[in-house]
Design a protein around this motif. Structure first.
Motif, PDB file in Angstrom:
ATOM      1  N   LEU A 134     -18.125  16.056   3.392  1.00 32.75           N
ATOM      2  CA  LEU A 134     -17.065  16.514   2.771  1.00 32.75           C
ATOM      3  C   LEU A 134     -16.261  15.636   1.696  1.00 32.75           C
ATOM      4  CD1 LEU A 134     -15.319  17.965   6.287  1.00 32.75           C
ATOM      5  CD2 LEU A 134     -16.948  19.147   4.386  1.00 32.75           C
ATOM      6  N   TYR A 135     -15.847  16.211   0.793  1.00 35.11           N
ATOM      7  CA  TYR A 135     -15.056  15.522  -0.109  1.00 35.11           C
ATOM      8  C   TYR A 135     -13.833  14.956   0.281  1.00 35.11           C
ATOM      9  CZ  TYR A 135     -12.397  15.104  -4.791  1.00 35.11           C
ATOM     10  OH  TYR A 135     -11.757  14.633  -5.570  1.00 35.11           O
ATOM     11  N   THR A 136     -13.616  13.666  -0.253  1.00 33.31           N
ATOM     12  CA  THR A 136     -12.672  12.864   0.014  1.00 33.31           C
ATOM     13  C   THR A 136     -11.984  12.205  -1.165  1.00 33.31           C
ATOM     14  OG1 THR A 136     -13.581  10.896   0.295  1.00 33.31           O
ATOM     15  CG2 THR A 136     -13.420  12.254   2.317  1.00 33.31           C
ATOM     16  N   LYS A 137     -10.727  12.127  -1.129  1.00 31.74           N
ATOM     17  CA  LYS A 137     -10.027  11.423  -2.353  1.00 31.74           C
ATOM     18  C   LYS A 137      -8.665  10.684  -1.395  1.00 31.74           C
ATOM     19  CE  LYS A 137      -8.061  11.756  -6.962  1.00 31.74           C
ATOM     20  NZ  LYS A 137      -7.773  12.893  -8.104  1.00 31.74           N
ATOM     21  N   THR A 138      -8.587   9.290  -2.314  1.00 30.68           N
ATOM     22  CA  THR A 138      -7.618   8.155  -1.567  1.00 30.68           C
ATOM     23  C   THR A 138      -6.550   7.880  -2.783  1.00 30.68           C
ATOM     24  OG1 THR A 138      -9.240   7.608   0.061  1.00 30.68           O
ATOM     25  CG2 THR A 138      -7.208   6.142  -0.249  1.00 30.68           C
ATOM     26  N   TRP A 139      -5.268   7.692  -2.285  1.00 28.84           N
ATOM     27  CA  TRP A 139      -4.389   7.185  -3.293  1.00 28.84           C
ATOM     28  C   TRP A 139      -3.990   5.956  -2.753  1.00 28.84           C
ATOM     29  CZ3 TRP A 139      -5.487  12.254  -2.401  1.00 28.84           C
ATOM     30  CH2 TRP A 139      -5.388  12.991  -3.665  1.00 28.84           C
ATOM     31  N   LYS A 140      -4.348   5.032  -3.578  1.00 31.13           N
ATOM     32  CA  LYS A 140      -3.758   3.614  -3.057  1.00 31.13           C
ATOM     33  C   LYS A 140      -2.853   2.837  -3.834  1.00 31.13           C
ATOM     34  CE  LYS A 140      -8.151   2.762  -0.669  1.00 31.13           C
ATOM     35  NZ  LYS A 140      -9.606   1.813  -0.692  1.00 31.13           N
ATOM     36  N   PRO A 141      -1.906   2.097  -3.172  1.00 27.95           N
ATOM     37  CA  PRO A 141      -1.127   1.302  -4.075  1.00 27.95           C
ATOM     38  C   PRO A 141      -1.632   0.259  -4.885  1.00 27.95           C
ATOM     39  CG  PRO A 141      -0.057   1.461  -1.904  1.00 27.95           C
ATOM     40  CD  PRO A 141      -1.645   1.920  -2.007  1.00 27.95           C
ATOM     41  N   GLU A 142      -1.437   0.215  -6.227  1.00 30.56           N
ATOM     42  CA  GLU A 142      -2.037  -0.686  -7.181  1.00 30.56           C
ATOM     43  C   GLU A 142      -1.640  -1.945  -6.939  1.00 30.56           C
ATOM     44  OE1 GLU A 142      -3.779   0.025 -11.543  1.00 30.56           O
ATOM     45  OE2 GLU A 142      -1.760   0.198 -11.461  1.00 30.56           O
ATOM     46  N   ASN A 143      -2.262  -2.926  -6.838  1.00 25.29           N
ATOM     47  CA  ASN A 143      -1.728  -4.281  -6.909  1.00 25.29           C
ATOM     48  C   ASN A 143      -0.663  -4.832  -5.927  1.00 25.29           C
ATOM     49  OD1 ASN A 143      -3.400  -4.812  -9.219  1.00 25.29           O
ATOM     50  ND2 ASN A 143      -1.798  -4.079 -10.472  1.00 25.29           N
ATOM     51  N   SER A 144      -0.626  -4.072  -4.564  1.00 24.39           N
ATOM     52  CA  SER A 144       0.244  -4.404  -3.618  1.00 24.39           C
ATOM     53  C   SER A 144      -0.415  -3.848  -2.353  1.00 24.39           C
ATOM     54  CB  SER A 144       1.541  -3.569  -3.821  1.00 24.39           C
ATOM     55  OG  SER A 144       1.483  -2.391  -3.878  1.00 24.39           O
ATOM     56  N   THR A 145       0.064  -4.186  -1.267  1.00 23.21           N
ATOM     57  CA  THR A 145      -0.549  -3.858   0.054  1.00 23.21           C
ATOM     58  C   THR A 145       0.385  -2.649   0.736  1.00 23.21           C
ATOM     59  OG1 THR A 145      -0.845  -6.341   0.594  1.00 23.21           O
ATOM     60  CG2 THR A 145      -0.854  -4.634   2.505  1.00 23.21           C
ATOM     61  N   ALA A 146      -0.497  -1.771   1.311  1.00 19.93           N
ATOM     62  CA  ALA A 146       0.223  -0.415   1.863  1.00 19.93           C
ATOM     63  C   ALA A 146       1.098  -1.017   2.834  1.00 19.93           C
ATOM     64  CB  ALA A 146      -0.903   0.587   1.971  1.00 19.93           C
ATOM     65  N   GLN A 147       2.280  -0.281   2.904  1.00 19.16           N
ATOM     66  CA  GLN A 147       3.327  -0.259   3.928  1.00 19.16           C
ATOM     67  C   GLN A 147       2.803   0.585   5.217  1.00 19.16           C
ATOM     68  OE1 GLN A 147       7.640  -1.229   2.802  1.00 19.16           O
ATOM     69  NE2 GLN A 147       6.814  -0.124   0.860  1.00 19.16           N
ATOM     70  N   ALA A 148       2.151   1.828   4.828  1.00 15.41           N
ATOM     71  CA  ALA A 148       1.736   2.687   5.834  1.00 15.41           C
ATOM     72  C   ALA A 148       0.612   3.381   5.053  1.00 15.41           C
ATOM     73  CB  ALA A 148       2.673   3.660   6.364  1.00 15.41           C
ATOM     74  N   VAL A 149      -0.046   4.227   6.220  1.00 13.44           N
ATOM     75  CA  VAL A 149      -0.875   5.103   5.649  1.00 13.44           C
ATOM     76  C   VAL A 149      -0.789   6.608   6.160  1.00 13.44           C
ATOM     77  CG1 VAL A 149      -3.685   5.329   6.412  1.00 13.44           C
ATOM     78  CG2 VAL A 149      -2.794   3.103   6.070  1.00 13.44           C
ATOM     79  N   LEU A 150      -1.201   7.382   5.450  1.00  9.83           N
ATOM     80  CA  LEU A 150      -0.909   8.809   5.560  1.00  9.83           C
ATOM     81  C   LEU A 150      -2.136   9.544   5.409  1.00  9.83           C
ATOM     82  CD1 LEU A 150       1.167  11.399   6.121  1.00  9.83           C
ATOM     83  CD2 LEU A 150       1.171  11.321   3.402  1.00  9.83           C
TER      84      LEU A 150
END
Length: 329
Positions: free
Chosen positions: A17-33
Motif C-alpha cells: 500500500l502507498y504511504t506518505k510521511t510528513w516530517k519536521p525539517e531539521n528538527s526532532t518530532a514532538q509527536a507522531v500522528l
C-alpha cells in the motif's frame, strides 16, 4: 517547513500500500500522528493540514497511507473500492499502526491516531474492538476524529429495503463494483475544494458490494453504541483521550449521531472533548476564510497538550523510580 517521503508498506497478506510521511525539517518530532483518510479520498488530498502539523510550532511527524481500494494503492481501475471485509480493513490499519510505531523516529515519541469521515469510523472500530487480534496495539496518547462516520446525514439515509437488498447482493456478488457518489457541494464551503473533489481521478466514488456492506456495518455498530446498546465484540471504553470535531453544517454525515456517541464514550480520566465548528461542512481541514488554518492549529494544539502531559507523567515516574532506587541502596 516539512520533508515528505513516499513509499510502500506491506500488510500481513503481502499487499503493498502507498504511504506518505510528513516530517519536521531539521528538527526532532514532538509527536507522531497516524492518519486514516475518508471514503473515496486519499492521503494527498488533505491540503495544508499535514504540512502545517509537521512544521513549526508543532513539529508533528504525520504518517498516512492510501487504504486498500483507494488512492495510489490502486494499480488499476479494477482495484477501485476493493477494500475487502471489515476484518481486512481493520487488520490493515493495525498493521500500519504497528509499522509506524516500530519506525526509529517514532521510538519514545507520543503516538496519536486520527481519522476523517470513514477513517474516523474505522479508528473507532479499531480502538473499541475487544478482539484479541489487536491486543498488541501500541500505546496511544490520543485519538482525534474529524467528522467521523457514525450515521449518514438524515437527508442521505438509504431506505431499509435498499440496505437489505445490498446485503443480499453482497453475499452473491461481493466483488461487484458500484458507484456511490458523495455530493461534492457539501464537501466544503469553498467552491474550489468542491471542484477539486470532482476533478480528482483518485476520488473515484467506487466501492464493492462487500466493501460497502462492511462500511455500513461498522457505522451500524457505532450507531448502536451511541444509543447505549450492547454490541458483541465492542466496548465503549477507549484506551486513550479522544477529541471529536464536527461541522454543524455537515450534510454528509450526522452531527447529532457523533454527539450521541461522544456522550456514551468513556476515556481515561474522562479526558474527552467535542469541538463543534459552526456552519462548517464535511472537510473541516479545507474550509475557506481561515477555517482550515484554524482547524490545523486546533489539531496541533490538542496533540501537543497531550504529548506534553504524557512527557510530564513519564518524568514523574522516572523521578519516583530514582528515589525508590536511592532509598533502597
Amino acid at each position: 517547513m516539512a520533508t515528505t517521503v513516499e513509499g510502500e508498506f506491506a500488510t500481513k497478506d503481502g499487499t503493498k500500500l502507498y504511504t506518505k510521511t510528513w516530517k519536521p525539517e531539521n528538527s526532532t518530532a514532538q509527536a507522531v500522528l497516524i492518519f486514516l483518510h475518508g471514503f473515496s479520498d486519499h492521503i494527498n488530498a488533505y491540503y495544508d493540514l499535514f504540512p502545517t502539523l509537521s512544521s513549526l510550532p508543532f513539529n508533528i511527524a504525520v504518517y498516512g497511507f492510501d487504504q486498500r481500494g483507494w488512492g495510489r494503492s490502486c494499480k488499476k481501475p479494477a482495484d477501485h473500492g476493493h477494500t475487502g471485509p471489515t476484518s481486512l480493513v481493520i487488520s490493515d490499519i493495525h498493521d500500519f499502526t504497528l509499522h509506524v510505531a516500530n519506525q526509529p523516529e517514532a521510538q519514545g515519541k507520543p503516538l496519536f491516531l486520527m481519522g476523517h469521515s470513514m477513517g474516523g469510523g474505522e479508528a473507532l472500530a479499531y480502538l473499541l474492538s475487544t478482539s484479541s487480534d489487536y491486543s498488541d496495539r501500541p500505546t496511544l496518547s490520543g485519538l482525534l476524529l474529524e467528522a467521523p462516520y457514525i450515521e449518514l446525514h438524515a437527508t442521505a439515509q438509504p431506505s431499509y429495503m435498499k440496505v437489505q437488498a445490498g446485503k443480499l447482493a453482497s453475499m452473491l456478488l461481493p466483488n461487484m463494483q458500484l458507484k456511490q457518489k458523495l455530493d461534492a457541494a457539501y464537501m466544503s464551503r469553498s467552491k474550489k475544494v468542491c471542484q477539486d473533489w470532482i476533478d480528482d481521478p483518485l476520488c473515484h466514488d467506487t466501492g464493492t458490494l462487500e466493501g460497502l456492506k462492511g462500511l455500513l456495518e461498522r457505522a451500524g455498530h457505532l450507531s448502536l453504541l451511541s444509543h447505549d446498546r450492547t454490541v458483541p465484540g465492542f466496548t465503549t471504553k477507549l484506551p486513550c483521550p479522544v477529541w471529536f470535531s464536527f461541522g454543524t453544517g455537515d450534510r454528509v454525515l450526522s452531527y447529532i449521531a457523533a454527539q450521541q456517541l461522544y456522550n456514551v464514550i468513556d476515556a481515561p480520566n474522562k479526558d474527552k472533548t467535542f469541538k463543534a465548528y459552526p456552519d462548517a461542512y464535511h472537510k473541516l481541514h479545507a474550509e475557506p476564510d481561515g477555517g482550515g488554518e484554524q482547524y490545523a492549529k486546533d489539531v496541533g494544539g490538542w496533540i501537543l497538550t497531550h504529548a506534553k502531559a504524557k512527557a510530564e507523567v513519564a518524568q514523574v515516574g522516572q523521578s519516583e523510580s530514582s528515589q525508590k532506587a536511592a532509598s533502597g541502596s
